[in-house]
Design an enzyme around this catalytic site. Structure first.
Site, short mmCIF file in Angstrom:
data_model
loop_
_atom_site.label_atom_id
_atom_site.label_comp_id
_atom_site.label_asym_id
_atom_site.label_seq_id
_atom_site.Cartn_x
_atom_site.Cartn_y
_atom_site.Cartn_z
CE1 TYR A 184 -16.06 -10.01 -38.40
CE2 TYR A 184 -16.33 -11.04 -40.55
CZ TYR A 184 -15.63 -10.21 -39.70
OH TYR A 184 -14.50 -9.57 -40.14
CB SER A 204 -14.05 -6.69 -36.39
OG SER A 204 -13.20 -6.22 -37.39
CG ASP A 262 -8.44 -2.00 -32.93
OD1 ASP A 262 -7.72 -2.37 -33.89
OD2 ASP A 262 -9.62 -2.35 -32.80
CG HIS A 286 -9.29 -5.70 -34.31
ND1 HIS A 286 -10.17 -4.65 -34.32
CD2 HIS A 286 -9.82 -6.64 -35.15
CE1 HIS A 286 -11.18 -4.93 -35.11
NE2 HIS A 286 -11.00 -6.13 -35.63
#
Length: 709
Positions: free
Chosen positions: A481, A561, A644, A679
């Site tokens: 991430y 993301s 989203d 999302h």
């Protein structure tokens, strides 16, 4: 329960790469290429797929493109060997009872439960020692299961529950109120909540929440949101009667989170416009005629409220402490009250803090693992809370008087168990434990450290089946991430378990940009230092290869993301290093991300494209803009969702179109587009299983893993 071969039989292929990949059989669906080129600050930025920014729900041309891509991708994924067997095993592994951390109000206990394969968690209430009963079941709310119970909070006396409804994955909320004793839904309907929580007033008369003005026109899911305001809703009244509590029209980009203290006296509001700088506002609810006032002005510090005691507020801050410390403020002092040191910065980074039974429980991260420490209200140390192993502890809800709270504990090889914690005895007992259809003891989790390009030591967790033969390199899924000060801590995933059961390795890299080691770790991976995140991820991949855990032709990378941005950027920079890449709901256009919905909040990490130096830097790694014609790319499966409204699907649409138009080799470069999903939050179990079956089948095939039988 141990594995049962009668349910599922797996075998590994030899280490040879797949001989005959499933063929796309025809060219990709045609995508119109436009001529748009922008020239900010003297730069030349082609944007040939600008038209794909249209809203898929209202733009017929974009809808036709989505339909064509979906048919093409679905046809390809259907050819992957073992896809149906993977779905069947995912369904088996998913089918166990799951619980969320309870909330105690008066004599009532509230908690969410999923019996196994329910599309949405159900909210239960337990009166004293009585049997639990269903209070709110969202599963009948929609035919496809995509309408979810979102944020919820019970009133202090347990009489009411206010809750949000999330439709099809959107971030928009409508709030309702249910009477707990009767289960009757009250007529209250509070609309246009977004990026907000709910918190009840101490007397239970109503709740505070944040909302925006009703959006104009047809751009409900793509337009930006400005000027969030805090309101109070009194139970039994129409929303038109709600009273405005706090607003910042002179600073319309601020978004506010709110909380009423356990004693009901203080409403605290934390405000930010970029998820980096924060301001603390407080309202003394016990003082007639009081108005909200700023206690800690907006600045480059992260703030959390740990609790209150009388006039004093206890605040977790990075001010003067990159790994955070706790200070005390007098909420009645005039101006900006001086912060008194209480609990000093330690070796670990504070993740959360609360007051339970008259003492602090402070959850810290130490090398990306949870440690929980106890302190008296004067800051004196009182030892530690014993945890069941290496993993992540979360919960410990504030209750200044009662000595009891609840928390969850999970790791890569164990689903969340819910514990009841007695702060007086400093003892935990199991409240709810899942009876999962696998044996956690058959898996092992280790932590390793690798060295990034600039010499930084970066941790990584590696998990796999105990005794797995790594002599020839195993199919390995590397996840990352690296952004927004968000730590990636040990967690349980059914999909990851299935991958390990098939003989794969899960590797999770704790990259800079995250919050694992505090503010300095975050700062080293944001703005003009974003490349450090990509270098850390590349170094993690190279470590997995150099140590023999995997090989380049058996390594797949994945992230969602900001992690989708990570995967897209790293794939462009090192396409030779991976067999497959799966970026999910990623931020792919780093020149235009501020144009949509929540994008304006991200400038604290990504910089502002309206600034010449930050735009120029972003263009050095923007996935949409840095695809390398002539390079041999891995197989790529992009995933997104049509509803989203956090990272709008246009990011993935444009990126996938650019991939398909580029000369980057024969491997498939596909996009999977979920319908009535957002999302991630609120996604029904049935859709999650379908998506992960596709992802795992794609990853397994392109890393040479044998299909399950």
């Amino acid at each position: 329960m141990t594995f049962r071969s009668v349910l599922f039989s797996m075998a590994l292929l030899s280490t040879a790469a797949p001989a005959t990949p499933p063929q796309t059989a025809a060219p990709y669906p045609a995508t119109e290429r436009g001529t748009t080129v922008e020239h900010p600050f003297g730069l030349s930025i082609p944007d040939p797929y600008r038209w794909l920014e249209g809203d898929v729900r209202t733009d017929a041309k974009v809808r036709a493109w989505v339909d064509g891509q979906s048919r093409f991708t679905e046809a390809y994924l259907a050819t992957l060997p073992g896809r149906d067997a993977i779905k069947a095993r995912l369904t088996q592994l998913w089918n166990f009872e799951k619980f969320a951390v309870p909330q105690r109000r008066g004599e009532r206990l509230f908690y969410r439960r999923n019996s196994g394969l329910q599309n949405q968690y159900v909210l239960y209430v337990q009166d004293g020692a009585g049997a639990p009963r269903v209070l709110i079941d969202p599963n009948p709310w929609s035919q496809d299961g995509a309408t979810a119970l979102a944020e919820w909070d019970a009133s202090p006396d347990g009489r009411y529950v206010a809750y949000g409804v999330q439709e099809g994955g959107t971030d928009w909320r409508t709030f309702h109120v249910v009477d707990v004793a009767s289960g009757k839904l009250l007529p209250d309907a509070v609309e246009w909540g977004k990026y907000t929580n709910i918190s009840w007033k101490g007397d239970g008369s109503g709740f505070f929440y944040g909302r925006y003005a009703k959006p104009e026109g047809e751009h409900l899911y793509t337009s930006g949101t400005l000027d969030q305001r805090i309101y109070f809703h009194k139970v039994g009244t129409p929303q038109s009667a709600d009273s405005l509590v706090y607003a910042t029209p002179d600073r319309p980009k601020l978004t506010h989170s709110l909380h009423v203290s356990a004693d009901g006296r203080w409403l605290t509001i934390l405000s930010t416009e970029d998820d980096v700088k924060t301001e603390l506002v407080a309202l003394d609810l016990a003082k007639a005629g009081a108005t909200p006032r700023i206690l800690i002005p907006y600045g480059d510090h992260e703030l959390q409220v740990a609790g209150t005691a009388g006039d004093r507020l206890f605040v977790v801050t990075t001010e003067g402490a990159p790994r955070k410390r706790i200070v005390s403020l007098d909420g009645t002092a005039p101006g900006h009250p001086e912060a008194s040191p209480l609990i000093a910065e330690g070796a670990g980074t504070i993740d959360s803090a609360s007051i339970v039974g008259g003492r602090f429980l402070v959850v810290t991260m130490e090398d990306a693992k949870s440690v929980v420490r106890r302190f008296a209200l004067d800051g004196t140390t009182q030892g530690m809370v014993a945890l069941p192993g290496i993993g992540t502890a979360a919960g410990f809800a504030e209750d200044e008087d009662a000595p009891v709270t609840y928390y969850s504990f999970a790791s890569y090889n164990r689903p969340a168990t819910i514990y009841r914690y007695d702060a007086v005895a400093n003892a935990s007992t199991v409240f709810k434990a899942p009876q999962a259809p696998f044996d956690p003891g058959q898996y092992e989790v280790t932590q390793v450290f690798n060295t990034s390009k600039d010499g930084t030591r970066v941790p990584m967790f590696v998990a796999h089946r105990r005794g797995l033969d790594l002599s020839a390199g195993a199919s390995t899924l590397l996840y990352g991430y690296g952004g927004f000060n968000i730590p990636v801590l040990p967690a349980f995933s059914v999909a990851w378990l299935d991958w390990m059961e098939m003989g794969g390795v899960i590797a999770v890299a704790n990259l800079r940009g995250g919050g694992e080691y505090g503010k300095a770790w975050h700062d080293a991976g944001k703005l003009l230092h974003k490349q450090n995140v990509f270098d850390d991820f590349i170094a993690a991949a190279e470590y997995l290869v150099s140590t023999g855990i995997t090989r380049k032709d058996r390594l797949v990378i994945n992230g969602g993301s900001n992690g989708g941005l990570l995967v897209g950027a790293v794939t462009n920079q090192r396409p030779d290093l991976f067999a497959a890449a799966i970026p999910q709901v990623g931020v792919m256009d780093m020149a235009r991300f501020t144009n949509w919905t929540a994008g304006r909040f991200w400038t604290g990490d990504y910089g502002d494209p309206a600034k010449a130096d930050e735009l120029a830097y972003n263009l050095t790694y923007s996935p949409y803009h840095t695809i390398r014609n002539g390079a041999a790319y891995p197989a790529i499966l992009v995933t997104t969702a049509d509803t989203d409204d956090r990272v709008v699907p246009a990011h993935s649409f444009k990126y996938a179109a650019a991939l398909q138009a580029a000369e980057i080799g024969p491997k498939p470069h596909l996009i999977r587009i979920e319908t009535r999903a957002g999302h991630g939050s609120g996604k029904p179990t049935s859709k999650a299983i379908e998506e992960y079956a596709d992802i795992l089948a794609f990853a397994a095939y392109w890393t040479g893993m044998a299909p399950p039988r």
